[in-house]
Enzyme design. Structure first.
Site, PDB file in Angstrom:
ATOM      1  N   GLY A  45       5.619   1.303  -2.818  1.00 41.85           N
ATOM      2  CA  GLY A  45       6.227   2.470  -3.452  1.00 41.85           C
ATOM      3  C   GLY A  45       5.138   3.374  -3.991  1.00 41.85           C
ATOM      4  O   GLY A  45       4.036   2.916  -4.304  1.00 41.85           O
ATOM      5  N   GLN A  50       1.525   9.846  -9.163  1.00 43.76           N
ATOM      6  CA  GLN A  50       0.392   9.029  -8.717  1.00 43.76           C
ATOM      7  C   GLN A  50      -0.507   9.770  -7.734  1.00 43.76           C
ATOM      8  O   GLN A  50      -1.593   9.293  -7.414  1.00 43.76           O
ATOM      9  CB  GLN A  50       0.880   7.721  -8.099  1.00 43.76           C
ATOM     10  CG  GLN A  50       1.532   6.795  -9.108  1.00 43.76           C
ATOM     11  CD  GLN A  50       1.994   5.521  -8.440  1.00 43.76           C
ATOM     12  OE1 GLN A  50       3.062   5.468  -7.850  1.00 43.76           O
ATOM     13  NE2 GLN A  50       1.157   4.490  -8.516  1.00 43.76           N
ATOM     14  N   CYS A 105       0.434  -2.123  -9.660  1.00 43.78           N
ATOM     15  CA  CYS A 105       0.588  -0.679  -9.490  1.00 43.78           C
ATOM     16  C   CYS A 105      -0.679  -0.119  -8.861  1.00 43.78           C
ATOM     17  O   CYS A 105      -1.789  -0.489  -9.262  1.00 43.78           O
ATOM     18  CB  CYS A 105       0.838  -0.043 -10.856  1.00 43.78           C
ATOM     19  SG  CYS A 105       1.009   1.745 -10.823  1.00 43.78           S
ATOM     20  N   LEU A 106      -0.524   0.770  -7.885  1.00 45.93           N
ATOM     21  CA  LEU A 106      -1.689   1.351  -7.223  1.00 45.93           C
ATOM     22  C   LEU A 106      -2.567   2.143  -8.192  1.00 45.93           C
ATOM     23  O   LEU A 106      -3.767   2.263  -7.981  1.00 45.93           O
ATOM     24  CB  LEU A 106      -1.246   2.255  -6.061  1.00 45.93           C
ATOM     25  CG  LEU A 106      -0.492   1.554  -4.925  1.00 45.93           C
ATOM     26  CD1 LEU A 106      -0.112   2.561  -3.847  1.00 45.93           C
ATOM     27  CD2 LEU A 106      -1.303   0.415  -4.337  1.00 45.93           C
ATOM     28  N   HIS A 147      10.576   0.481 -10.853  1.00 42.98           N
ATOM     29  CA  HIS A 147       9.146   0.675 -11.107  1.00 42.98           C
ATOM     30  C   HIS A 147       8.749   2.122 -10.795  1.00 42.98           C
ATOM     31  O   HIS A 147       8.089   2.790 -11.601  1.00 42.98           O
ATOM     32  CB  HIS A 147       8.336  -0.302 -10.251  1.00 42.98           C
ATOM     33  CG  HIS A 147       6.855  -0.171 -10.404  1.00 42.98           C
ATOM     34  ND1 HIS A 147       6.098  -1.095 -11.083  1.00 42.98           N
ATOM     35  CD2 HIS A 147       5.984   0.770  -9.963  1.00 42.98           C
ATOM     36  CE1 HIS A 147       4.823  -0.725 -11.059  1.00 42.98           C
ATOM     37  NE2 HIS A 147       4.730   0.414 -10.372  1.00 42.98           N
ATOM     38  N   GLU A 148       9.161   2.621  -9.620  1.00 42.90           N
ATOM     39  CA  GLU A 148       8.815   3.996  -9.239  1.00 42.90           C
ATOM     40  C   GLU A 148       9.545   5.012 -10.110  1.00 42.90           C
ATOM     41  O   GLU A 148       8.989   6.053 -10.459  1.00 42.90           O
ATOM     42  CB  GLU A 148       9.102   4.242  -7.755  1.00 42.90           C
ATOM     43  CG  GLU A 148       8.322   3.352  -6.802  1.00 42.90           C
ATOM     44  CD  GLU A 148       6.827   3.324  -7.067  1.00 42.90           C
ATOM     45  OE1 GLU A 148       6.246   4.351  -7.481  1.00 42.90           O
ATOM     46  OE2 GLU A 148       6.219   2.253  -6.868  1.00 42.90           O
ATOM     47  N   HIS A 151       7.778   5.768 -13.211  1.00 43.05           N
ATOM     48  CA  HIS A 151       6.667   6.706 -13.033  1.00 43.05           C
ATOM     49  C   HIS A 151       7.101   8.157 -13.257  1.00 43.05           C
ATOM     50  O   HIS A 151       6.369   8.937 -13.861  1.00 43.05           O
ATOM     51  CB  HIS A 151       6.065   6.586 -11.630  1.00 43.05           C
ATOM     52  CG  HIS A 151       5.002   5.559 -11.508  1.00 43.05           C
ATOM     53  ND1 HIS A 151       3.837   5.600 -12.233  1.00 43.05           N
ATOM     54  CD2 HIS A 151       4.917   4.456 -10.723  1.00 43.05           C
ATOM     55  CE1 HIS A 151       3.072   4.562 -11.903  1.00 43.05           C
ATOM     56  NE2 HIS A 151       3.716   3.849 -10.995  1.00 43.05           N
TER      57      HIS A 151
END
Length: 196
Positions: A45, A50, A105-106, A147-148, A151
């Protein structure tokens, strides 16, 4: 085109993102670039903040989870076939008993912690053609969406950790924001203002 992933510490990751309309410039290209960026970093995701954009957009492809042997056949099938674009999403409901799953997380590389979330969600969103959908999801798909979705509200998974866990990872988070970390994908670090 692969975009740099914005690292922990950048103010864009803390913004409550703005809705967008069909007139948003180069949206199809942005979505394609977000998928390229996510795949390059082996993510499932990626949210617009991000990649530095405070807009209510995120993309998901849970295919990598489908190989998990701990999952039921039904869960594997659901995950292998779930690729979706969420625009102007709004979570309407979260239900069930919270369960823990080890999240990463990226934007926060090499930090993984157990996060508790509810197993079922009901969400309203628009697709890339701005058609509105209201759907329910559960299990790992719901978790990736949650999660996304966090963000685009300026929330990171580390915000959901206990005070003790936050203290234990504090120095690692500082190192990430300074770029004192080795990653296999393109990132932009707030303290360095350069790409790596």
């Amino acid at each position: 085109m692969i975009l740099p992933v914005i690292a922990y510490g950048d103010p864009v990751l803390r913004k409550e993102c703005e809705p967008i309309s069909e007139e948003y410039p180069n949206l199809k290209e942005l979505i394609a670039n977000m998928y390229d960026t996510m795949y390059d970093a082996f993510g499932v995701g990626l949210a617009a903040p991000q990649v530095g954009l405070p807009i209510r957009l995120f993309v998901i492809d849970t295919t990598p989870f489908a190989d998990d042997e701990d999952l039921t056949k039904d869960e594997q099938v659901q995950l292998s076939d779930f690729k979706r674009i969420f625009i102007n999403a709004k979570v309407l409901e979260e239900t069930g008993d919270e369960w823990a799953f080890n999240e990463g997380c990226l934007s926060i590389p090499d930090v993984r912690e157990d996060v508790f979330r509810k197993p079922k969600i009901k969400i309203q969103y628009q697709d890339e053609d701005f058609k509105t959908h209201v759907e329910e999801f559960e299990g790992l798909v719901a978790r990736v969406i949650q999660h996304e979705y966090d963000h685009i509200d300026g929330i990171l998974f580390t915000d959901k950790l206990s005070t003790l866990k936050k203290r234990l990872i504090k120095s690692r988070l500082i190192n990430i924001s300074k770029g004192n970390i080795s990653v296999d994908y393109k990132m932009r670090f707030p303290s360095m203002k350069k790409k790596r």
